[in-house]
Structures are given as C-alpha cells and as structure tokens.
Design a protein around this motif. Structure first.
Motif, PDB file in Angstrom:
ATOM      1  N   SER A 380      33.450 -72.263 135.731  1.00 29.33           N
ATOM      2  CA  SER A 380      34.824 -72.034 136.184  1.00 29.33           C
ATOM      3  C   SER A 380      35.812 -72.107 135.025  1.00 29.33           C
ATOM      4  N   GLU A 381      35.448 -72.853 133.978  1.00 29.61           N
ATOM      5  CA  GLU A 381      36.357 -73.041 132.850  1.00 29.61           C
ATOM      6  C   GLU A 381      36.161 -72.017 131.734  1.00 29.61           C
ATOM      7  N   VAL A 382      34.942 -71.491 131.595  1.00 29.14           N
ATOM      8  CA  VAL A 382      34.666 -70.614 130.456  1.00 29.14           C
ATOM      9  C   VAL A 382      34.714 -69.128 130.792  1.00 29.14           C
ATOM     10  N   VAL A 383      34.581 -68.784 132.085  1.00 25.90           N
ATOM     11  CA  VAL A 383      34.638 -67.363 132.460  1.00 25.90           C
ATOM     12  C   VAL A 383      36.099 -66.919 132.477  1.00 25.90           C
ATOM     13  N   PRO A 384      36.458 -65.864 131.757  1.00 27.14           N
ATOM     14  CA  PRO A 384      37.863 -65.486 131.611  1.00 27.14           C
ATOM     15  C   PRO A 384      38.501 -64.928 132.872  1.00 27.14           C
ATOM     16  N   SER A 385      37.756 -64.171 133.658  1.00 31.45           N
ATOM     17  CA  SER A 385      38.316 -63.578 134.873  1.00 31.45           C
ATOM     18  C   SER A 385      37.274 -63.638 135.974  1.00 31.45           C
ATOM     19  N   MET A 386      37.395 -64.615 136.867  1.00 26.83           N
ATOM     20  CA  MET A 386      36.411 -64.751 137.929  1.00 26.83           C
ATOM     21  C   MET A 386      36.446 -63.558 138.876  1.00 26.83           C
ATOM     22  N   GLY A 387      37.598 -62.907 139.003  1.00 29.23           N
ATOM     23  CA  GLY A 387      37.691 -61.746 139.883  1.00 29.23           C
ATOM     24  C   GLY A 387      36.754 -60.640 139.443  1.00 29.23           C
ATOM     25  N   ASP A 388      36.778 -60.314 138.155  1.00 22.61           N
ATOM     26  CA  ASP A 388      35.888 -59.279 137.639  1.00 22.61           C
ATOM     27  C   ASP A 388      34.437 -59.733 137.660  1.00 22.61           C
ATOM     28  N   GLY A 445      27.583 -49.185 139.615  1.00 22.97           N
ATOM     29  CA  GLY A 445      28.399 -50.332 140.005  1.00 22.97           C
ATOM     30  C   GLY A 445      28.413 -51.407 138.947  1.00 22.97           C
ATOM     31  N   PHE A 446      27.249 -51.700 138.400  1.00 21.78           N
ATOM     32  CA  PHE A 446      27.147 -52.694 137.334  1.00 21.78           C
ATOM     33  C   PHE A 446      27.936 -52.242 136.103  1.00 21.78           C
ATOM     34  N   TYR A 447      27.847 -50.947 135.799  1.00 26.44           N
ATOM     35  CA  TYR A 447      28.585 -50.386 134.658  1.00 26.44           C
ATOM     36  C   TYR A 447      30.088 -50.567 134.852  1.00 26.44           C
ATOM     37  N   ALA A 448      30.586 -50.281 136.058  1.00 26.26           N
ATOM     38  CA  ALA A 448      32.021 -50.417 136.330  1.00 26.26           C
ATOM     39  C   ALA A 448      32.475 -51.867 136.186  1.00 26.26           C
ATOM     40  N   ALA A 449      31.658 -52.803 136.674  1.00 29.02           N
ATOM     41  CA  ALA A 449      32.015 -54.218 136.572  1.00 29.02           C
ATOM     42  C   ALA A 449      32.076 -54.666 135.115  1.00 29.02           C
ATOM     43  N   VAL A 450      31.111 -54.234 134.325  1.00 32.24           N
ATOM     44  CA  VAL A 450      31.091 -54.592 132.902  1.00 32.24           C
ATOM     45  C   VAL A 450      32.295 -54.005 132.176  1.00 32.24           C
ATOM     46  N   LYS A 451      32.639 -52.758 132.508  1.00 35.06           N
ATOM     47  CA  LYS A 451      33.806 -52.119 131.893  1.00 35.06           C
ATOM     48  C   LYS A 451      35.080 -52.910 132.199  1.00 35.06           C
ATOM     49  N   ALA A 452      35.217 -53.395 133.415  1.00 33.03           N
ATOM     50  CA  ALA A 452      36.400 -54.178 133.783  1.00 33.03           C
ATOM     51  C   ALA A 452      36.457 -55.481 133.000  1.00 33.03           C
ATOM     52  N   ILE A 453      35.304 -56.113 132.799  1.00 31.23           N
ATOM     53  CA  ILE A 453      35.268 -57.359 132.030  1.00 31.23           C
ATOM     54  C   ILE A 453      35.621 -57.101 130.567  1.00 31.23           C
ATOM     55  N   ILE A 454      35.108 -56.016 130.011  1.00 29.48           N
ATOM     56  CA  ILE A 454      35.452 -55.650 128.628  1.00 29.48           C
ATOM     57  C   ILE A 454      36.950 -55.441 128.488  1.00 29.48           C
ATOM     58  N   ALA A 455      37.548 -54.782 129.491  1.00 26.06           N
ATOM     59  CA  ALA A 455      38.998 -54.558 129.475  1.00 26.06           C
ATOM     60  C   ALA A 455      39.746 -55.884 129.502  1.00 26.06           C
ATOM     61  N   ASP A 456      39.231 -56.863 130.260  1.00 26.99           N
ATOM     62  CA  ASP A 456      39.853 -58.190 130.294  1.00 26.99           C
ATOM     63  C   ASP A 456      39.835 -58.831 128.914  1.00 26.99           C
ATOM     64  N   TYR A 457      38.692 -58.771 128.261  1.00 28.79           N
ATOM     65  CA  TYR A 457      38.575 -59.376 126.935  1.00 28.79           C
ATOM     66  C   TYR A 457      39.488 -58.694 125.919  1.00 28.79           C
ATOM     67  N   SER A 458      39.609 -57.373 126.011  1.00 30.74           N
ATOM     68  CA  SER A 458      40.430 -56.639 125.043  1.00 30.74           C
ATOM     69  C   SER A 458      41.911 -56.939 125.222  1.00 30.74           C
ATOM     70  N   GLY A 459      42.297 -57.343 126.445  1.00 31.96           N
ATOM     71  CA  GLY A 459      43.701 -57.625 126.712  1.00 31.96           C
ATOM     72  C   GLY A 459      44.079 -59.071 126.519  1.00 31.96           C
ATOM     73  N   GLY A 460      43.170 -59.887 126.009  1.00 29.90           N
ATOM     74  CA  GLY A 460      43.445 -61.312 125.851  1.00 29.90           C
ATOM     75  C   GLY A 460      42.937 -62.069 127.059  1.00 29.90           C
ATOM     76  N   THR A 461      42.344 -63.198 126.857  1.00 31.70           N
ATOM     77  CA  THR A 461      41.738 -63.952 127.945  1.00 31.70           C
ATOM     78  C   THR A 461      42.225 -65.386 127.952  1.00 31.70           C
ATOM     79  N   ARG A 462      41.990 -66.047 129.089  1.00 36.90           N
ATOM     80  CA  ARG A 462      42.313 -67.460 129.212  1.00 36.90           C
ATOM     81  C   ARG A 462      41.334 -68.271 128.381  1.00 36.90           C
ATOM     82  N   PRO A 463      41.816 -69.142 127.501  1.00 36.44           N
ATOM     83  CA  PRO A 463      40.901 -69.958 126.691  1.00 36.44           C
ATOM     84  C   PRO A 463      40.051 -70.861 127.572  1.00 36.44           C
ATOM     85  N   ALA A 464      38.878 -71.225 127.080  1.00 32.92           N
ATOM     86  CA  ALA A 464      38.006 -72.133 127.814  1.00 32.92           C
ATOM     87  C   ALA A 464      38.658 -73.510 127.936  1.00 32.92           C
ATOM     88  N   PHE A 465      38.471 -74.139 129.086  1.00 34.21           N
ATOM     89  CA  PHE A 465      39.025 -75.472 129.365  1.00 34.21           C
ATOM     90  C   PHE A 465      40.512 -75.534 129.040  1.00 34.21           C
TER      91      PHE A 465
END
Length: 472
Positions: A380-388, A445-465
C-alpha cells in the motif's frame, strides 16, 4: 511444522494441502463424509448456511469499487458502458454456476488452488501457479484496502496525521478483525459492511443530486471542462488505453470467483450455493448499474474514481465517504481469511493443531494473518497508483479466475458432448466467447494496464512511505 503437501503419482488421487483424501475404493469423498469429518473437529469450518453465505458474498461485493463505475461510464459513455456492465453480470452468473457444478463433482476442492489442480488434469504446476496467483491477488487487494482506509481517515481528519500512521492504524485494525478462523464468523461482519456501503452510496446519490455543481474532475475544476454533460459514446480524443482500463474496472468489480471455492467449502450444504449466488446477483445487478448511472447523470465528464471525490461540498464528501471505512476493513478481512487458510494449512498440514484451539494452532494462525497484513501494508505504501494496479490485477488475475479457468472447467464437464443438442451447443459457443474474453484481457488488457502505469511513473509518483495528504 509438517512438510509441504505431497503429490503422488498420476495413478493415485492427490493429497493436497488441507483436502481430505479419497475413500478406500478410490472414489472422491462425498460432501456428507467431509462435513461429518469436519464436525468432529474442535474448530468446525463447514458451518455456513446459504443465508450466511449470501451475507458473506454481499459483504465482499458491495464495495468501494462500485463508486468507480461512474468514472467508467464517463470514459465509455452510456452505450458501451451499460453494455459492458450487463455483459459482465451475465458472464459472472454463467461462470459461477459452472464453478459450482464442477465442485459438486469434486467435493474435495477447498480453494481455487485445488480447483485449478483438478481442472488442469491434476497438474502440480497448476496448483502452485494458482497458489501464487491467489496470494498475489489477495495481498495486493488487501493493500488497496489499507490505502483506502488511510484515505478515509485523511479525508475525515483533514490530514491531521502522517498518512503512513493512518495506514498503520488501518493495518492493525484489519489484523485484529481477521483473527476469527471461520467464514461463518466473518459473515456476521459482512452484514454491517454491506449496510454501511449501502448508506455511503445512498448519501452520495442524494448529495450529487442536490448540490449545484461538482467540485472537480480529471480535466480540471468545474466548469473548466464546460457544463456537466453525458454522452452515448466515448468523447472525441478518448484513447484506447483509457477505454480498456474502464472496461477492466467494470470486470474487476464483477469477478470475485477466486474466493468462491473457499466459500462453498465452508457451507454446511454446498449444494445450496446457487441460492446465495442468486441473492448476490440481484443485489449486484442493481448496485453495479443504477447508482453509477445516477452518478454519471449528475457528474458527467467530471466523474472521478471513487465518485465521492467529485462532490462539490466538502461536508457532503465527508458524510458519505465516512461509512466506507467499515467495508474497507471487512472486505480486507475476507480476502485475508482465504489467503491465510491457504498458507496456514500448508504449514500445519493435518496435525491436530490445524483444527483445534491449541496455543500452537492459534499462534501460527495469528502469525500468518499478521504477516499477510504486514506485506499488504508495504504494498500500500510503495505502489504509486493503486487504481492502475487494480486494472493490472484485473488483466493478470481476473482473466484466469473469471474466465479461463471456467472455460476449461466447462470443457472438462461436457467433453464429448459439447454440441449435444441446441442448448448445449449455445452454451459451448458462449464458453468459447468466455475463453476469448479471458485471453483478450490477458493480452491487450494487460498491455493497456501496463501503459497506464508507465504513464503514472512518467508524470511523477507518490514517494514510498509518504506522509502526503491522500484525502479525496
């Protein structure tokens, strides 16, 4: 500690985990014999009535994910969105009934891992693969609920503490609530869980209807993107990845079958499971479509996931979102119970501690449960976007546990007579479609989910903990 489960050669019936062995004639043990044996134990598992199983199912399914369906409609529009919801519900019913039929022919099945073992020709690889998938799916979902609990506490307290502390509080509460060892006891919690989520949904609908305008959407504060509007099809410029993730979001809500074999195994009359399933399907058909549709009507393109975030009045948001804390914890408890049983019986085997009120038995159970919640807390603390990552879960796990496993189970049940009559031929065609759906989710479907996660990382993510405010 007993050794891991053994796998005899293919000429013998398997001895799996906590599954009881065959009788002397080599025939599968009947439910009557399994229930009689279970009731000789000090801790009895097979005690749920179909009514309590229905409560448990409702407690699991009436969840926060319902409030993300408004966002799915805002991406897909009315026509593709409603079609996806209805189709997902129909396929849910069909695959769940097939699962039940298969388990009725194989009463020794105690969880999805045993189900995979038998469906794939008594394959040890299938058993271990299913076990890994069970733990990965469930622990990530528990982590999502830890994060949701922190969001609720952040929202209600105006971020009065560091978010990590709120996550720790949610983890500790979940661990304590998870100590009951039977789903019969957990089903009692599910009544309150479903009721609280129902109140949250009702309050949201009232507030969305009476407020003047939403607060904001993903495209900006109201009215940055114009007045609220709804539409039949995706808006121009909507990319395929967004549409696929919206469909995965819908599928995720409708596919809880990874838990069903364990639920069935703890019923006193497993043959009554279709009654419980019918109750769940009626509840789900209403809650999964009507509230999201009303939410889309009032929030339109400003819909967020969850939809509480779009409410324009902060007091409205807090009043409705507050009730979500109960289902957040209880659903985490349900997934933790199923996960812990898989690990617990791998450790304890058939020793007397496995089914008795001994210090060792309860000590190992508590340790396993604490370990599951602790790992979930880390996720819960290290995953940047639980929605994706929920979209990723849907693609990676629901493709198997909502579609592929049951297409194979159908083939096992009816091989040699797949086209025996019009009705059977129609069902066979439907299951070919179900298999295609599963493979499509696993591929594009898996490809689309991975693409969304990559987009999250490229836009800046919530730091762990992070102590950052996660209030909606």
């Amino acid at each position: 500690m007993s050794a891991p489960p053994t796998y005899p050669d293919e000429k013998q019936e398997p001895v799996l985990n906590h599954v009881d062995g065959p009788d002397s004639d080599g025939e599968a043990t009947s439910f009557t014999a399994l229930i009689a044996q279970d009731h000789q134990h000090e801790i009895k598992l097979r005690t749920m009535s179909w009514q309590k199983a229905a409560w448990l199912l409702a407690g699991d399914q009436v969840c926060l994910a319902i409030m993300a369906q408004t966002w799915s409609l805002s991406v897909l529009g009315w026509v593709p969105g409603i079609i996806s919801m209805v189709l997902a519900g129909i396929l849910f019913w069909i695959t769940s009934i097939t699962m039940h039929k298969y388990i009725m022919k194989n009463p020794q099945i105690m969880d999805i891992c045993d189900f995979g073992y038998y469906v794939f020709g008594k394959s040890r690889i299938a058993y271990e693969f299913s076990g890994f998938m069970l733990l990965a799916n469930n622990i990530l979902l528990i982590g999502f609920h830890v994060l949701t609990g922190a969001k609720v506490l952040n929202t209600l307290s105006d971020h009065s503490l560091c978010t990590v502390i709120f996550s720790v509080i949610a983890t500790l509460m979940g661990t304590v609530m998870s100590l009951p060892r039977t789903l019969n006891h957990v089903s009692f919690m599910s009544i309150f869980s479903a009721a609280c989520m129902g109140i949250a949904i009702l309050l949201f609908l009232v507030f969305a209807g009476i407020e003047k305008a939403p607060l904001y959407g993903y495209n900006g504060d109201y009215p940055t993107d114009g007045l609220v509007r709804t539409y039949a099809f995706p808006l121009p410029g909507t990319i395929w990845v967004a549409c696929m993730n919206a469909v995965l979001n819908i599928t995720f809500l409708w596919v809880p079958q990874i838990l069903f074999p364990t639920f069935i195994a703890e019923m006193e009359r497993p043959q009554d499971f279709p009654k419980s399933l019918a109750v769940l399907t009626v509840i789900s058909a209403f809650l999964f479509i009507v509230p999201p549709a009303i939410g889309f009507r009032y929030l339109g393109q400003y819909s967020t996931a969850p939809a509480f975030g779009s409410l324009g009045v902060v007091a409205y948001k807090k009043a409705s979102f507050a009730f979500v804390i109960v289902p957040t914890l209880v659903i985490g408890v349900i997934y933790a119970n199923v996960s812990a049983k898989f690990v617990y019986f791998r450790i304890m085997g058939k020793s007397r501690h496995a089914h008795s009120n001994t210090v060792i038995g309860w000590g190992v159970w508590a340790a396993v449960m604490a370990g599951i919640w602790a790992i979930a807390f880390v996720f819960s603390e290290v995953v940047p976007s639980m929605g994706d990552f929920l979209s990723l879960l849907s693609a990676a796990f629901d493709s198997f546990f909502g579609f592929i496993y049951f297409a194979v189970a159908y083939w096992q049940l009816y091989k040699g007579k797949l086209f025996a009559g019009v009705g059977r031929s129609v069902m066979t065609v439907i299951y070919v479609f179900i298999m295609i759906c599963g493979l499509f989710m696993l591929g594009p479907g898996f490809y689309a989910a991975v693409k969304a996660i990559i987009a999250d990382y490229s836009g800046g993510t919530r730091p762990a903990f992070s102590c950052a405010n996660l209030a909606i």
